[in-house]
Design an enzyme around this catalytic site. Structure first.
Site, short mmCIF file in Angstrom:
data_model
loop_
_atom_site.label_atom_id
_atom_site.label_comp_id
_atom_site.label_asym_id
_atom_site.label_seq_id
_atom_site.Cartn_x
_atom_site.Cartn_y
_atom_site.Cartn_z
N GLY A 477 6.85 -3.95 -15.01
CA GLY A 477 5.77 -4.89 -15.25
C GLY A 477 4.42 -4.24 -15.09
O GLY A 477 3.40 -4.81 -15.47
N ARG A 639 -8.63 9.86 -13.02
CA ARG A 639 -8.71 9.53 -14.44
C ARG A 639 -7.89 8.26 -14.71
O ARG A 639 -6.73 8.17 -14.30
CB ARG A 639 -8.14 10.68 -15.26
CG ARG A 639 -8.25 10.48 -16.75
CD ARG A 639 -7.35 11.44 -17.50
NE ARG A 639 -7.65 12.84 -17.25
CZ ARG A 639 -8.57 13.55 -17.93
NH1 ARG A 639 -9.25 12.98 -18.88
NH2 ARG A 639 -8.75 14.82 -17.64
N GLY A 713 -2.99 6.89 -8.54
CA GLY A 713 -2.31 5.62 -8.80
C GLY A 713 -3.17 4.42 -8.46
O GLY A 713 -4.09 4.48 -7.65
N GLU A 716 -0.72 0.14 -5.79
CA GLU A 716 -0.70 -0.45 -4.46
C GLU A 716 -2.08 -0.55 -3.82
O GLU A 716 -2.28 -1.25 -2.83
CB GLU A 716 0.27 0.36 -3.58
CG GLU A 716 1.69 0.17 -4.07
CD GLU A 716 2.66 1.25 -3.65
OE1 GLU A 716 3.49 0.98 -2.77
OE2 GLU A 716 2.62 2.36 -4.20
MO1 MOS Z 1 6.74 0.96 -4.05
S1 MOS Z 1 6.76 -0.01 -2.30
O1 MOS Z 1 6.07 2.37 -3.92
O2 MOS Z 1 7.68 0.41 -5.24
#
Ligand code: MOS
Length: 757
Positions: A477, A639, A713, A716
């Site tokens: 997703g 980036r 990333g 999170e």
């Molecule tokens: Mo995750 S908790 O890095 O899917």
């Protein structure tokens, strides 16, 4: 790894696909229902499996009466410990830190409520559901222990995957003595259950000793050998298909009991078997986030600069496994602090085993740290943003390393300006809206590691100009189908529409874990490198071919774009990929790649994504209902490949933060140990009406060290910072700090009474 050459940095440039806000390439398939999720598979001759769960949380099954279940029309078999064969690998062994101890009918022990104690197989789902209801168990039950005051204490050997449970640096005791003031906060965070929209499911079909498994999975490269180990077959005898996941959040990165039971049942019955969890079955055997009891203290000098930072966390795990959320590690790289002392202790609950859940450790830890920072700012008499800037970390305080890139100052400014922070009164309870609601503004800092996994990918360019790129990566997703596709196309120097792209099954090169917010950097880096490997080979051919306009140009001086190879310093000189291949009479070129993070960089730099989140809440002055009315975040994560999807990830994280701050809580009955709110009526998550205004700004950040592409990333990052920002806004509105998350009306009412007294 020898077969997957790394592409040297001088080949690295990004083409025209990256950076574009491309719409999800799998979007139409998803909204029209043609995207196939695991449980959408209906092979011929399918049996449905439904497990019966234990109604006690600790003890033993003394007898199982399966007669009524077996007599139910359509039921063909009931698996119990009496008739279930042993797995080839003891399910209580942990060959890798990514293995969980699982319950697969190997004995009569009950270790948590809802643990599978029997599996009913039937010709229809309805018959299997009814059969599972008809299984009657009697138990030898022992009092369950759930909660920090009831569970058994222990000293953990590690937290998270394998981080030490204690860390200290600097002269902590000495600095503390020098301090002129301190601020401390004690808070608890609850059990939280992942609850992806798609529940865990498996469809398994055996053909001899080969098994084909449809199962949502975040880490196909780990799952394939993992399944092979449990069933005593070579990894190449496992075909795992996971083209789409309806959410993962960490709980689909590891193999769990129910899905292994589905595979086992298919082998026993010699028929395809489907086992899909019902929502209530998500509250036990498939992980959750540890509960924590945390204490954070900052000691300051007379200039309001930090001298010492202490963070302790008591963290829950199960009675039989050892995953602990690393909450107390969340702050070691966050604010400038010359001395640090953090440590974890553990408490065993009679629940299933916790595991990684979005921003593990950091979400829980930063939710408390950001409150402590605001308490410290209040003691210093400073604006929370000014105070954070005063204690801004120019280097990672845990190890003295410079950050590979850190545009946090720019994030603070961008988000504060957009939010209108400068008008914030210093003291609490100063603002009311036109309806008389108490209004408060709070902020928090976002931080998340920028890990990197050794993913692999393959790319093929054919003589007719068509091309293909692939890796086993996972779209849960978050948009991997789109972002990875963009990077693959840029690696090949082609338009995304002109290449074939594939992810999500085990016959592809190992795309590593879609987790740790590392998937774009890791799998995307591998895809880009694989495409570059094709271009390198193609340039090799062209630059040595006297009939090519690129003859003699030298491999490193040519680039590929839009299916054409050209001189970097003279783009007019070049020719199409197909011309080169056709003249050379080559059918296709295969490139292999893995992304690269320079080893020396890893040792030299601290690598994190950063951000700042500002929250506005409105609180009813009498009833203490809390509404988040505005959330503005600004984030720097190297980036950005796809700004549209990055914003979607970040706003999704911020909404998760709303849930953490105000809604999510897994409640277990103290007497029975059973979950009390194991459905979406009782386990609250934010809905649309809970977040009226949401804004995620992307701050430019060039990170030359984090990996070849400078990608970090965003998955999170948005949760961290948001939780504390909301708690701080609630304080600013009300003058009240609660001692636990989620922030509840009853705790605010108690706080209000205490304020009045
Ligand atoms: Mo995750 S908790 O890095 O899917």
């Amino acid at each position: 790894m020898a077969d997957t050459p790394m592409v040297a940095a001088h080949h690295v440039r990004l083409g025209s696909n990256s950076g574009q806000p491309m719409t999800r390439r799998d979007g139409i398939a998803k909204v029209t229902g043609t995207a196939t999720y695991a449980a959408d598979n209906h092979p011929q001759n399918l049996l449905h499996a439904v497990f019966a769960g234990a109604s006690i949380a600790r003890g033993r099954v003394t007898s199982l009466d399966i007669k009524a279940a077996l007599a139910h029309p359509g039921v063909v078999h009931v698996m119990t410990p009496d008739n279930t064969p042993a797995l080839s690998q003891d399910p209580d062994q942990k060959p890798t830190p990514f293995t969980a101890r699982i319950d697969v009918l190997q004995n009569d022990k009950v270790r948590y409520a809802g643990q599978p104690i029997a599996v009913v197989l039937a010709e229809t789902l309805e018959a299997a559901v009814e059969g599972a209801r008809l299984v009657k168990a009697t138990y030898d039950s022992v009092q369950a222990r759930i909660g920090f005051d009831d569970g058994e204490a222990f000293a953990p050997e590690a937290v998270g995957i394998s981080t030490p449970p204690k860390f200290s640096t600097g002269d902590f005791e000495g600095n503390r003595k020098k301090a002129t003031q301190s601020a401390s906060v004690e808070m608890e965070t609850p059990l939280q259950y992942h609850n992806a929209m798609e529940t865990h499911a498996v469809v398994a079909q055996w053909d001899g000793d080969h098994v084909t498994v449809d199962m949502p999975n975040q880490a196909i490269g780990l799952a394939k050998p993992g399944i092979a180990n449990y069933f005593g077959i070579p990894p190449e005898n496992v075909t795992l298909r996971s083209p789409y996941l309806g959410g993962g959040f960490g709980s689909k990165a590891v193999l769990f009991g129910p899905q292994m039971l589905g595979i086992l049942a298919a082998r026993e019955m010699k028929r395809p078997v489907k086992l899909a969890l019902k929502r209530d079955q998500m509250f036990g055997p498939v992980q959750h986030r540890s509960a924590t009891r945390q204490s954070v203290r900052y000691d300051m000098d007379s200039d309001n600069k930090f001298l010492a930072f202490e963070h302790t966390a008591n963290v829950s795990t199960s009675s039989f496994d050892n995953w602990l959320d690393g909450a107390a590690n969340a702050g070691v790289s966050l604010y400038a602090t010359p001395s640090i002392s953090v440590s974890h202790s553990g408490t065993r609950f009679d629940t299933g085993t916790p595991g990684a859940m979005r921003a593990p450790g950091i979400a829980t830890g930063s939710a408390v740290i950001e409150c402590a920072i605001d308490v410290a700012a209040e003691k210093a008499g400073m604006d929370p943003l000014e105070f954070r800037l005063l204690n801004y970390a120019e280097k990672d305080p845990s190890n003295g390393k410079p950050y590979s890139a850190k545009a946090l100052r720019e994030c603070y400014k961008a988000a504060a300006d957009s939010f209108g922070w400068k008008d914030r009164p210093l003291k609490p309870r100063q603002m009311r809206d036109e309806n008389g609601l108490l209004t408060g503004w709070g902020m928090g800092t976002s931080i998340f590691h920028a890990p990197f996994f050794p993913a692999k990918a393959r790319a093929v360019l054919r003589k007719d100009g068509s091309a293909r790129a692939e890796t086993s990566g996972a779209d849960m997703g978050q948009g991997a189908w789109t972002v990875l596709w963009q990077m693959a196309a840029d690696g090949l120097g082609m338009a995304a529409d002109d290449i074939e792209f594939d992810i999500g099954h085990s016959e592809l090169p190992d795309g590593s874990v879609a987790g740790g917010s590392a998937h774009t950097a890791s799998a995307g880096g591998a895809l880009f490198a694989a495409g570059n490997d094709v271009i390198r080979q193609l340039a090799e051919i062209a630059t040595q071919d006297k009939d090519s306009p690129l003859f003699g140009a030298g491999n490193e001086r040519v680039l590929g774009e839009n299916g054409r190879l050209f001189k970097a310093d003279d783009p007019n000189v070049g020719e199409s990929y197909t011309d080169i291949l056709q003249r050379a009479g080559i059918e296709e070129i295969e490139g292999k790649g893995r992304g690269n993070r320079d080893k020396a960089s890893t040792e030299t730099y601290a690598m994190f994504s950063h951000g700042a989140v500002f929250a506005e809440v409105k609180v009813d002055p009498d009833l203490f209902q809390v509404r988040v009315t505005r959330l503005v975040g600004a984030f720097a994560a190297g980036r950005i490949i796809n700004p549209k999807l990055a914003k979607s990830q970040l706003t999704g994280g911020m909404i998760w933060g709303v849930g953490f701050a105000l809604h999510e809580e897994g409640i277990h009955d103290k007497r029975s140990g059973r979950p009390l709110n194991n459905d979406f009526a009782g386990y609250h998550i934010p809905v649309l009406a809970d977040v009226p205004h949401l804004e995620a700004l992307l701050v430019d950040e060039e990170d030359p060290h984090v990996n070849d592409l400078g990608v970090k990333g965003v998955g999170e990052l948005g949760i961290t910072g948001t939780v504390g920002a909301i708690a701080n806004a609630v304080w600013h509105a009300t003058g009240i700090r609660t001692a636990r998350y989620p922030i509840k009306i009853e705790d605010l009412l108690k706080g209000a009474q205490a304020l009045e007294a």
